[in-house]
Structure formats: structure tokens, C-alpha cells
Design a protein around this motif. Structure first.
Motif, PDB file in Angstrom:
ATOM      1  N   GLN A 261      15.067  19.965  70.125  1.00  0.00           N
ATOM      2  CA  GLN A 261      13.822  19.694  70.249  1.00  0.00           C
ATOM      3  C   GLN A 261      13.388  18.289  69.575  1.00  0.00           C
ATOM      4  O   GLN A 261      13.728  18.174  68.611  1.00  0.00           O
ATOM      5  N   GLU A 262      12.471  17.686  70.190  1.00  0.00           N
ATOM      6  CA  GLU A 262      11.992  16.568  69.752  1.00  0.00           C
ATOM      7  C   GLU A 262      10.262  17.009  69.637  1.00  0.00           C
ATOM      8  O   GLU A 262       9.630  16.838  70.661  1.00  0.00           O
ATOM      9  N   GLY A 263      10.063  17.473  68.398  1.00  0.00           N
ATOM     10  CA  GLY A 263       8.668  18.186  68.137  1.00  0.00           C
ATOM     11  C   GLY A 263       7.582  17.323  68.074  1.00  0.00           C
ATOM     12  O   GLY A 263       6.522  17.947  68.041  1.00  0.00           O
ATOM     13  N   ARG A 264       7.661  15.946  68.033  1.00  0.00           N
ATOM     14  CA  ARG A 264       6.535  15.393  67.893  1.00  0.00           C
ATOM     15  C   ARG A 264       6.960  13.668  68.341  1.00  0.00           C
ATOM     16  O   ARG A 264       7.196  13.067  67.462  1.00  0.00           O
ATOM     17  N   SER A 265       6.889  13.313  69.659  1.00  0.00           N
ATOM     18  CA  SER A 265       7.227  12.386  70.167  1.00  0.00           C
ATOM     19  C   SER A 265       6.280  11.188  70.448  1.00  0.00           C
ATOM     20  O   SER A 265       4.958  11.718  70.628  1.00  0.00           O
ATOM     21  N   MET A 266       6.496  10.162  70.385  1.00  0.00           N
ATOM     22  CA  MET A 266       5.602   8.800  70.707  1.00  0.00           C
ATOM     23  C   MET A 266       6.106   8.288  72.006  1.00  0.00           C
ATOM     24  O   MET A 266       7.057   8.419  72.494  1.00  0.00           O
ATOM     25  N   PRO A 267       5.193   7.844  72.819  1.00  0.00           N
ATOM     26  CA  PRO A 267       5.615   7.075  74.091  1.00  0.00           C
ATOM     27  C   PRO A 267       6.729   6.413  74.223  1.00  0.00           C
ATOM     28  O   PRO A 267       7.529   6.497  74.951  1.00  0.00           O
ATOM     29  N   GLY A 268       6.974   5.211  73.076  1.00  0.00           N
ATOM     30  CA  GLY A 268       8.164   4.691  73.253  1.00  0.00           C
ATOM     31  C   GLY A 268       9.333   5.427  73.199  1.00  0.00           C
ATOM     32  O   GLY A 268      10.384   5.014  73.678  1.00  0.00           O
ATOM     33  N   GLN A 269       9.385   6.436  72.283  1.00  0.00           N
ATOM     34  CA  GLN A 269      10.544   7.347  71.959  1.00  0.00           C
ATOM     35  C   GLN A 269      10.805   8.028  73.263  1.00  0.00           C
ATOM     36  O   GLN A 269      12.009   8.346  73.668  1.00  0.00           O
ATOM     37  N   VAL A 270       9.861   8.446  73.830  1.00  0.00           N
ATOM     38  CA  VAL A 270      10.061   9.064  75.220  1.00  0.00           C
ATOM     39  C   VAL A 270      10.593   8.294  76.192  1.00  0.00           C
ATOM     40  O   VAL A 270      11.777   8.776  76.858  1.00  0.00           O
ATOM     41  N   LYS A 271      10.307   6.923  76.397  1.00  0.00           N
ATOM     42  CA  LYS A 271      10.929   6.201  77.256  1.00  0.00           C
ATOM     43  C   LYS A 271      12.473   5.886  76.952  1.00  0.00           C
ATOM     44  O   LYS A 271      13.212   5.971  77.745  1.00  0.00           O
ATOM     45  N   LEU A 272      12.490   5.740  75.495  1.00  0.00           N
ATOM     46  CA  LEU A 272      13.983   5.599  75.128  1.00  0.00           C
ATOM     47  C   LEU A 272      14.904   6.880  75.271  1.00  0.00           C
ATOM     48  O   LEU A 272      15.666   6.752  75.939  1.00  0.00           O
ATOM     49  N   MET A 273      14.265   8.052  75.145  1.00  0.00           N
ATOM     50  CA  MET A 273      15.070   9.228  75.262  1.00  0.00           C
ATOM     51  C   MET A 273      15.588   9.412  76.826  1.00  0.00           C
ATOM     52  O   MET A 273      16.653   9.920  77.163  1.00  0.00           O
ATOM     53  N   GLU A 274      14.624   8.970  77.446  1.00  0.00           N
ATOM     54  CA  GLU A 274      14.561   9.307  79.174  1.00  0.00           C
ATOM     55  C   GLU A 274      15.818   7.991  79.667  1.00  0.00           C
ATOM     56  O   GLU A 274      16.750   8.625  80.402  1.00  0.00           O
ATOM     57  N   ALA A 275      15.720   6.972  78.993  1.00  0.00           N
ATOM     58  CA  ALA A 275      16.838   6.100  79.425  1.00  0.00           C
ATOM     59  C   ALA A 275      18.138   6.576  78.910  1.00  0.00           C
ATOM     60  O   ALA A 275      19.185   6.347  79.743  1.00  0.00           O
ATOM     61  N   VAL A 276      18.351   6.919  77.648  1.00  0.00           N
ATOM     62  CA  VAL A 276      19.557   7.580  77.248  1.00  0.00           C
ATOM     63  C   VAL A 276      20.007   9.001  78.300  1.00  0.00           C
ATOM     64  O   VAL A 276      21.046   8.713  78.717  1.00  0.00           O
ATOM     65  N   ALA A 277      19.104   9.490  78.698  1.00  0.00           N
ATOM     66  CA  ALA A 277      19.393  10.872  79.503  1.00  0.00           C
ATOM     67  C   ALA A 277      19.747  10.230  80.995  1.00  0.00           C
ATOM     68  O   ALA A 277      20.887  10.472  81.579  1.00  0.00           O
ATOM     69  N   ASP A 278      19.206   9.281  81.378  1.00  0.00           N
ATOM     70  CA  ASP A 278      19.422   8.657  82.822  1.00  0.00           C
ATOM     71  C   ASP A 278      20.711   8.129  82.747  1.00  0.00           C
ATOM     72  O   ASP A 278      21.484   7.813  84.028  1.00  0.00           O
ATOM     73  N   ARG A 279      21.323   7.386  81.436  1.00  0.00           N
ATOM     74  CA  ARG A 279      22.531   6.999  81.607  1.00  0.00           C
ATOM     75  C   ARG A 279      23.769   8.073  81.652  1.00  0.00           C
ATOM     76  O   ARG A 279      24.808   7.607  81.350  1.00  0.00           O
ATOM     77  N   GLY A 280      23.291   9.260  81.526  1.00  0.00           N
ATOM     78  CA  GLY A 280      24.296  10.540  81.409  1.00  0.00           C
ATOM     79  C   GLY A 280      24.823  10.416  80.291  1.00  0.00           C
ATOM     80  O   GLY A 280      25.898  10.999  79.893  1.00  0.00           O
ATOM     81  N   GLU A 281      24.046  10.230  78.910  1.00  0.00           N
ATOM     82  CA  GLU A 281      24.567  10.220  77.489  1.00  0.00           C
ATOM     83  C   GLU A 281      24.272  11.299  76.720  1.00  0.00           C
ATOM     84  O   GLU A 281      24.502  11.247  75.467  1.00  0.00           O
ATOM     85  N   LEU A 282      23.625  12.100  77.522  1.00  0.00           N
ATOM     86  CA  LEU A 282      23.250  13.471  76.750  1.00  0.00           C
ATOM     87  C   LEU A 282      24.209  14.880  76.977  1.00  0.00           C
ATOM     88  O   LEU A 282      24.559  14.897  78.093  1.00  0.00           O
ATOM     89  N   ASP A 283      24.798  15.194  76.070  1.00  0.00           N
ATOM     90  CA  ASP A 283      25.821  16.407  76.176  1.00  0.00           C
ATOM     91  C   ASP A 283      24.880  17.688  75.871  1.00  0.00           C
ATOM     92  O   ASP A 283      25.523  18.792  76.537  1.00  0.00           O
ATOM     93  N   ILE A 284      23.834  17.810  75.433  1.00  0.00           N
ATOM     94  CA  ILE A 284      22.749  18.763  75.524  1.00  0.00           C
ATOM     95  C   ILE A 284      21.705  18.882  76.242  1.00  0.00           C
ATOM     96  O   ILE A 284      21.435  17.434  76.343  1.00  0.00           O
ATOM     97  N   ASP A 285      20.959  19.816  76.081  1.00  0.00           N
ATOM     98  CA  ASP A 285      19.160  19.467  76.622  1.00  0.00           C
ATOM     99  C   ASP A 285      18.463  19.159  75.568  1.00  0.00           C
ATOM    100  O   ASP A 285      18.751  19.756  74.619  1.00  0.00           O
ATOM    101  N   VAL A 286      17.478  18.358  75.991  1.00  0.00           N
ATOM    102  CA  VAL A 286      16.527  17.957  74.987  1.00  0.00           C
ATOM    103  C   VAL A 286      15.033  18.145  75.678  1.00  0.00           C
ATOM    104  O   VAL A 286      14.690  17.789  76.799  1.00  0.00           O
ATOM    105  N   VAL A 287      14.340  18.965  74.868  1.00  0.00           N
ATOM    106  CA  VAL A 287      12.803  18.857  75.053  1.00  0.00           C
ATOM    107  C   VAL A 287      11.955  18.214  74.209  1.00  0.00           C
ATOM    108  O   VAL A 287      12.404  18.008  73.134  1.00  0.00           O
ATOM    109  N   SER A 288      10.927  17.461  74.782  1.00  0.00           N
ATOM    110  CA  SER A 288      10.021  16.747  74.124  1.00  0.00           C
ATOM    111  C   SER A 288       8.691  16.944  74.098  1.00  0.00           C
ATOM    112  O   SER A 288       8.362  17.494  75.348  1.00  0.00           O
TER     113      SER A 288
END
Length: 571
Positions: A261-288
Motif C-alpha cells: 500500500q502507498e497510504g498517502r500519495s501525491m498526484p506525481g507519485q500516482v503518475k510515476l507508479m502507474e508508469a512503472v506498472a504499465d511497463r510491467g515492472e511490478l511483481d506484487i500488487d500496489v494499492v494507492s
């Protein structure tokens, strides 16, 4: 024909819901079968099993070894647990996976047993050693960063100051983060970099501690701390930020978590985490959970209960107050024995205005957005409960699952209201280990300290709860959480609230099936049942079969996400 059709329908129904043993489902061939060790399912209908079969990332069969082996085909991989214990993968009830990456990439200023800092000289030496060993990180960040110091564990019993950090460097910004995550200390160069000086006005919801001449002494509480940290880390480019995020997921995976969990994210972080996910670079699930005060439009646009490439915005986060061990939680009475520079009536303070709290809760309820609220002190929780009661009366009951995060100093009457309003409590019993002695002696006193993180009181009311680590407040150490929830032993060995202890299975549910429920994911995670995701953790021993006083000696041997190993403990 009618009888035959009924029989076929019954078999289909039983197959779908896992009601038949593996021997009746032999037509399904497993990709993997796990056996050879205890399997704790967290499913009350079938608490233990001998084997588990996995196909296409989901659980195909659970039960007796002979039944499950009926799914073995020519290409099935059989995994022998070797006597080790398998459980559902841990679900992160509350943490900050992005900040965990900062923790993983900064100087470790934690006290024993997680670090070696015991006084200000050892803190300074640790920073110097880290900077010397990591010149590329210092260059990339533009600062020397340390994480996890705790004034309650320092021999001097005070926060370091600007002058203490100037002894590390006067040429490079030095910034250290308190273990609570709510306070930081800057050296003179860092204060200059963020623009804090004698003329800087105070920021709402925080404090810039000052010397007699008005100059900042380096210690920053709450709002100015977050402002300074954000500005100092602004030098990190997108590639560096992505690296920080991935390091956070890597560290938490090593503790058996298959959902972070990312329990308090900012818009820039959300954009960055989405980009990492879209590149297929997450091994586990992440909720923000983005901050509801700054990212409302983003939350409304993106909130979903479905993952995309292992990432989803799950709801909103509100923060009402601060840290109890840092004396910034907002209480309904004065602190028991605060530092000398506080007035006798000091009770902490709110991080937001009352109108902001009520408006945020109202918006979330109106739009059926799940909201997680950080509330530690009794006054903060009074405000939260009033806001939720107001919103529920206005919009009517629904399955929104609002979450109270921390609730360290909950009163018994507040727990009653939490139950009445159907609020899900995510509690922090790990505090009993790290700060139980501090709460007993300094923040709330010996009587009220017994009731911090009141898991026993919650269970006596028939409520469920989750246990969290709030990393990087500490390492996301799942076995430390388990140990603290069961034993409530402090660093000194004292039991902080014997009546608040719970049994091992309850503590495990608070790390698996109950936080899965908290995230609206109980139908696919949190227990080892047919049809659910094959998310597992393998422990060195069976936590239900060992002396509870040794739970903290257990280790995570392997973490498995949807049937694929994503972490193996180094030998």
C-alpha cells in the motif's frame, strides 16, 4: 434426463465453489502443487491443509495430499516445502511503499535491533559512513539522507539539531527523518536549500522549531517537514523516482507481502507508479490512496477496485493529526510527561481544520469513495467520528468501508462508536514494541499505555481489524507485527496491556484475510481457497506451533505471487 442434469449442475456448482476434494476434479491439471509442510489457510471452514494446487495463477485445489495430487500431470511442478509453513501472502493494511524505497536507499538511523544508532555521535558516524559509501546516491539526490532516528532511543533524549548535522557536512544538505515519519531535521545547508530562515512564517498544521534569535534550529514538525522533504527530493528525476518505488516494493516483498500500500500519495507519485506498472515492472500488487486534500479530481477519475498491471488507486487518504511518540498527535487531554519546552496543558494539535475534515468525509461518502483516515489522538478521532456520523446520516448506509488508521489512543466509548458506524479499524500494535515504554513513561502514562492499539477491546466487541507496519516508520517486518500483536512486549520486555493481547491465529488473520476485506479484496485474496489468487508466503516454522515468545525469530523464506516466486531468502 432430469436427474442427470441435476447431477451435472451439482458437480458444476461444487467445482466452482471448491466443495469437492481434488480427486473429483482430476480433469484439471495443475501447474504447481505445494506439499510437504503445514499449510495454514485462514479459512475457518478448512483451517489447515496438506497440499495446494495452482493453475494459471489461481488456487485449483486445497486439502489432503492424496486428493490434491490427483491434479498432477506430466508437466506439473511439485514443490516440497521441506517442513516449512505456507500461509496466504500478507496484505499491507497500511504502509507507504514509495517512502519504503527512500528508507531502503538512505542511511539506516534506526536504534537496535533494526539499526545501530544509540546516540548523536553514532548517528553522525552512520551518516558519514553512508555518504562515503554511497557517493552516487548523494550526487543523484543532492543531499545526504538518513531515515529512522528516534529521540526516545537516543542517549541524549532529544532531537538532533542543525548544528549536530552541520558536523556531518556544511557543504551538502543533510536531512534526517524521524522514525515516526512526521518530523525531520535539516542542517544549515538543507535549511538554506528549502528557504527556511528567521523570516519564514509558521505553516498551518506544523512547527518550525527555533533558536532564541528566531533562526530555525533544524527540527521541523509535520507540514514544514513534508514541505522540506518534498523540496529536497525534487532533484530526483523520473528514473530515480521509479527506482525508489521499485526498491520499496522489493523490500516489502522480502517480508512476505504480496499486496503493498502507498497510504498517502501525491498526484506525481500516482503518475510515476502507474508508469512503472504499465511497463510491467511490478511483481506484487500496489494499492494507492492519494491525499484527499490535494488530489480529489484524480481520485474521482481513477478510483477502482480492479488492478491495471498490478496497480490501482483504491480510494482517498485524510490525515487529521500527527505522531503520538513525537507528541504531535491531537489528544483530548494534556500529554503525561512531554519535553520541558512544552507547556503543561500541551495536548498536540490538528494537522487540518475541522471544516476540511468534514468536507473530505462528506465528499468521499457522497461519491462512494473509500477513505482512510490517519487519526492517533482522542481529539482527532472525536472529530473523525463526528464527520462520519454526519455524512452517514446525510447519505445513508452503504458498503463504503471507511478505515481508521492507527487509533493509538482510542477511548472505550470511541471503540463503541467505531463499531456502530461500521468503521474498519486498522491498528498499530507494533507500537507496543518500539514505543510501548515511551508511551508508558512519557506520552500517556502507565494506565493508558496499556490500551494503546486496543486489539483486545476490538475483538471483545466481535469486530475484525488489521495490523499494519506504517513503514517506513519501521521496517515492514511482518514477523515483528505478528509478535507484537500476540505478546505486546516492549523493547524492555514489559507487556504493554496484557488484556489487549490476541492469539496467533487472530493476529495472522489481521495480516491476511481481514486486510483483504479492508481493501474490498476478500473474494480473491487473504486466504488459501479454491478460486483465489495463488498468493503465498512461506515461513521458517509454524507460528501456531511454537512458543509465542519466539514469534519474532520466524523468517520469511519465500514470497509467491500468483504462483510465481518473487522473493527467496538468501542462504
Amino acid at each position: 434426463m432430469t436427474t442427470r442434469r441435476r447431477l451435472l449442475f451439482g458437480i458444476l456448482y461444487a467445482t466452482t465453489f471448491g466443495l469437492f476434494p481434488g480427486s473429483l476434479l482430476a480433469q484439471e491439471t495443475a501447474d504447481k502443487i505445494f506439499l510437504g509442510g503445514p499449510i495454514l489457510t485462514m479459512n475457518d471452514a478448512q483451517a489447515r491443509a496438506e497440499a495446494v494446487a495452482v493453475k494459471d495463477g489461481r488456487i485449483l485445489a486445497v486439502g489432503a495430499e492424496a486428493d490434491v495430487l490427483s491434479h498432477k500431470g506430466a508437466d506439473t511442478e511439485t514443490v516440497d516445502l521441506g517442513g516449512k509453513t505456507m500461509l496466504p501472502g500478507f496484505v499491507d493494511a497500511h504502509g507507504h511503499v514509495f517512502a519504503i524505497g527512500i528508507q531502503a536507499l538512505s542511511a539506516n538511523l534506526l536504534a537496535p535491533p533494526d539499526g545501530k544508532v544509540t546516540d548523536i555521535p553514532s548517528l553522525q558516524a552512520t551518516l558519514n559512513d553512508w555518504a562515503e559509501a554511497n557517493p552516487e546516491r548523494v550526487k543523484a539526490i543532492g543531499a545526504i539522507v538518513g531515515f529512522g532516528y528516534d529521540d526516545s532511543q537516543l542517549a541524549e533524549q532529544r532531537h538532533p539539531t542543525r548544528e549536530d548535522l552541520d558536523a556531518v557536512s556544511t557543504d551538502v544538505p543533510v536531512y534526517i527523518i524521524h522514525q515516526s515519519g512526521h518530523i525531520g531535521v535539516a542542517n544549515s545547508k538543507a535549511l538554506e536549500a528549502v528557504g527556511f530562515n528567521a523570516d519564514t512564517k509558521e505553516m498551518p498544521g506544523g512547527v518550525i522549531r527555533r533558536e532564541a534569535d528566531g533562526e530555525p534550529d533544524g527540527v521541523l514538525e509535520e507540514t514544514p517537514h513534508f514541505f522540506a522533504l518534498t523540496k529536497l527530493l525534487g532533484n530526483v528525476d523520473a528514473k530515480g523516482s521509479a527506482h525508489i518505488f521499485k526498491e520499496g516494493t522489493k523490500l516489502i516483498t522480502s517480508y512476505g507481502y504480496t499486496t503493498a500500500q502507498e497510504g498517502r500519495s501525491m498526484p506525481g507519485q500516482v503518475k510515476l507508479m502507474e508508469a512503472v506498472a504499465d511497463r510491467g515492472e511490478l511483481d506484487i500488487d500496489v494499492v494507492s490512496y492519494p491525499d484527499v486534500l490535494v488530489a480529489r479530481d484524480l481520485i474521482a477519475e481513477k478510483a477502482s477496485r480492479e488492478y491495471k498491471n498490478r496497480f490501482r488507486v483504491a480510494g482517498a487518504k485524510l490525515t487529521i493529526d500527527g505522531s503520538p511518540q513525537g507528541f504531535t498527535a491531537w489528544r483530548d487531554r494534556p500529554y503525561y510527561d512531554p519535553p520541558a519546552h512544552y507547556r503543561a496543558d500541551y495536548a498536540g494539535y490538528a494537522a487540518v481544520k475541522p471544516d476540511e475534515t468534514f468536507d473530505a468525509i462528506d465528499w468521499a461518502f457522497k461519491n462512494d469513495i473509500q477513505i482512510l483516515t490517519h487519526s492517533n489522538g482522542e481529539a482527532a478521532t472525536d472529530q473523525l467520528l463526528a464527520a462520519i456520523k454526519t455524512a452517514e446520516e446525510k447519505y445513508g448506509p452503504a458498503d463504503r468501508r471507511p478505515v481508521l488508521i492507527h487509533g493509538q489512543f482510542l477511548r472505550e466509548d470511541q471503540i463503541d462508536t467505531v463499531k456502530d458506524l461500521d468503521i474498519f479499524p486498522s491498528l498499530f500494535p507494533m507500537h507496543t514494541f518500539y514505543w510501548g515504554d515511551w508511551h508508558r513513561d512519557r506520552t500517556v502514562g502507565p494506565e493508558l499505555a496499556d490500551n494503546i492499539s486496543p486489539t483486545g477491546s476490538v475483538r471483545r466487541r466481535g469486530m475484525i481489524f488489521s495490523s499494519h507496519h506504517d513503514a517506513p516508520v519501521a521496517f515492514p517486518d511482518s514477523m515483528r507485527i505478528l509478535d507484537a500483536t500476540v505478546t505486546r512486549r516492549s523493547r524492555s520486555g514489559d507487556i504493554i496491556g496484557p488484556d489487549q493481547r490476541v492469539d496467533v491465529v487472530t493476529a495472522l488473520k489481521a495480516m491476511t484475510i481481514w486486510p483483504a476485506y479492508q481493501h474490498f479484496e476478500e473474494g480473491r485474496k487473504g486466504s488459501i481457497e479454491v478460486g483465489k489468487l495463488a498468493d503465498f508466503v512461506v515461513l521458517s516454522d509454524d507460528p501456531t506451533a511454537i512458543d509465542p515468545e519466539t514469534l519474532d525469530t520466524l523468517t520469511v523464506q519465500e514470497t509467491i505471487k500468483e504462483g510465481r516466486t518473487v522473493y527467496t531468502r538468501p542462504q
